[in-house]
Write a protein that holds these residues in place. Structure first.
Motif, short mmCIF file in Angstrom:
data_model
loop_
_atom_site.label_atom_id
_atom_site.label_comp_id
_atom_site.label_asym_id
_atom_site.label_seq_id
_atom_site.Cartn_x
_atom_site.Cartn_y
_atom_site.Cartn_z
N LYS A 110 0.85 -1.18 0.00
CA LYS A 110 0.00 0.00 0.00
C LYS A 110 0.89 1.24 0.00
O LYS A 110 1.83 1.33 0.77
CB LYS A 110 -0.92 0.00 1.23
CG LYS A 110 -1.95 1.11 1.24
CD LYS A 110 -2.90 0.93 2.42
CE LYS A 110 -3.95 2.04 2.48
NZ LYS A 110 -3.38 3.34 2.85
N TYR A 120 -6.14 3.46 -1.02
CA TYR A 120 -5.86 2.04 -1.30
C TYR A 120 -5.26 1.87 -2.70
O TYR A 120 -5.89 1.36 -3.63
CB TYR A 120 -7.14 1.23 -1.15
CG TYR A 120 -7.64 1.17 0.27
CD1 TYR A 120 -7.12 0.23 1.16
CD2 TYR A 120 -8.60 2.07 0.73
CE1 TYR A 120 -7.54 0.19 2.48
CE2 TYR A 120 -9.03 2.02 2.04
CZ TYR A 120 -8.50 1.09 2.91
OH TYR A 120 -8.93 1.04 4.21
N GLY A 122 -1.77 0.53 -4.83
CA GLY A 122 -0.63 -0.38 -4.70
C GLY A 122 0.59 0.07 -5.46
O GLY A 122 0.49 0.60 -6.57
N THR A 155 -5.91 -7.33 1.11
CA THR A 155 -6.71 -6.23 0.57
C THR A 155 -6.38 -5.99 -0.88
O THR A 155 -5.20 -5.97 -1.26
CB THR A 155 -6.45 -4.93 1.37
OG1 THR A 155 -6.79 -5.14 2.74
CG2 THR A 155 -7.27 -3.77 0.84
N LEU A 157 -5.85 -3.65 -4.10
CA LEU A 157 -5.30 -2.30 -4.23
C LEU A 157 -5.43 -1.83 -5.67
O LEU A 157 -5.10 -2.55 -6.61
CB LEU A 157 -3.82 -2.29 -3.82
CG LEU A 157 -3.52 -2.62 -2.35
CD1 LEU A 157 -2.02 -2.78 -2.15
CD2 LEU A 157 -4.07 -1.54 -1.42
#
Length: 262
Positions: A110, A120, A122, A155, A157
């Motif tokens: 992140k 959010y 990446g 999560t 991204l």
């Protein structure tokens, strides 16, 4: 080494059914191993507005809060990706839709908060790519089609599609002779954004730095240029930025658009 074409499609082409249909037919006709990376920002923006979620950008990059992350995951990884994959199957191109999470093919981190909190989003490095899996898929005549999504710590991204294309080109350079092509609706990198014919045919790093200080480039082209030069710096030999309708030319010897070199 075998040739590999890594092709990113974005811009208004994704919003134009006829232009996208022609592009996918041209892409499917490429005989060499190939990978497609797609954007889809305008579709995500439109759906987000319908859901009451406003899109925010800084320097051409989307700010991704938790609600926006849900939207882009649905649109990029679902709607856009699967429509493209289905179209390619119809054209006899055995495509496999992927995000970075699938097969752990692209890990990310992140983006840390510095001057700007991108949310959010990446960031990825070449050593975060599972190039062995991609090499296996390509050798099986399977065509990876990437949505602009990666993952970290469970999560999803949002990740710039140009960045994914650049990182994949670098990572697969040990297996293939890679040509990285950024396709969109313009003829190439323009010296004057209001003149569609003002294409810069050759853009070495020295010229890029000079024009950057003069604010010649539109915000939307900057991520492409940054990622093009990142790929060149990391050893990718050929990077082209050009019109989607010129794809068949840009996979041959005679090319159109803007050639990026060191």
């Amino acid at each position: 080494m075998n040739k590999l074409f890594i092709i990113k499609i974005g811009g208004n082409v994704l919003d134009n059914p006829e232009a996208l249909k022609k592009f996918l037919a041209d892409f499917a006709s490429i005989k060499e191993p190939k990978i497609l990376i797609h954007g889809g920002g305008k579709i995500a923006t439109k759906l987000g507005e319908q859901l009451g979620i406003q899109s925010n950008y800084i320097n051409g990059r989307r700010i991704t809060d938790s609600q926006t992350l849900d939207v882009v995951t649905m649109v990029y990884g679902g709607l856009v990706n699967k429509q493209i994959v289905a179209s390619l199957q119809q054209l006899g191109c055995n495509a496999l839709g992927l995000t970075g999470a699938d097969g752990n093919v692209i890990k990310a981190v992140k983006r840390p908060i510095k001057d700007i909190d991108y949310g959010y989003v990446g960031d990825i490095k070449p050593d975060s790519v599972n190039s062995s899996l991609l090499y296996f898929l390509l050798k099986q005549n399977t065509v990876p089609v990437f949505a602009p999504l990666t993952h970290a710590d469970g999560t999803m991204l949002n990740t710039n599609a140009d960045t994914i294309a650049s990182v994949l080109a670098v990572a697969l350079g040990k297996h293939f002779d890679v040509r990285l092509i950024f396709c969109f609706e313009k003829k190439g990198v323009l010296r004057d954004v209001n003149d569609p014919d003002s294409v810069i045919r050759h853009l070495p790093k020295s010229s890029y730095n000079d024009l950057l200080t003069k604010n010649v480039f539109a915000d939307g082209i900057l991520p492409k240029l940054e990622n093009a030069f990142a790929a060149i710096h990391a050893g990718v030999k050929e990077v082209l930025i050009g019109e989607a309708s010129d794809l068949t030319k840009n996979t041959g010897l005679e090319t159109e658009g803007t050639l990026i070199t060191s």
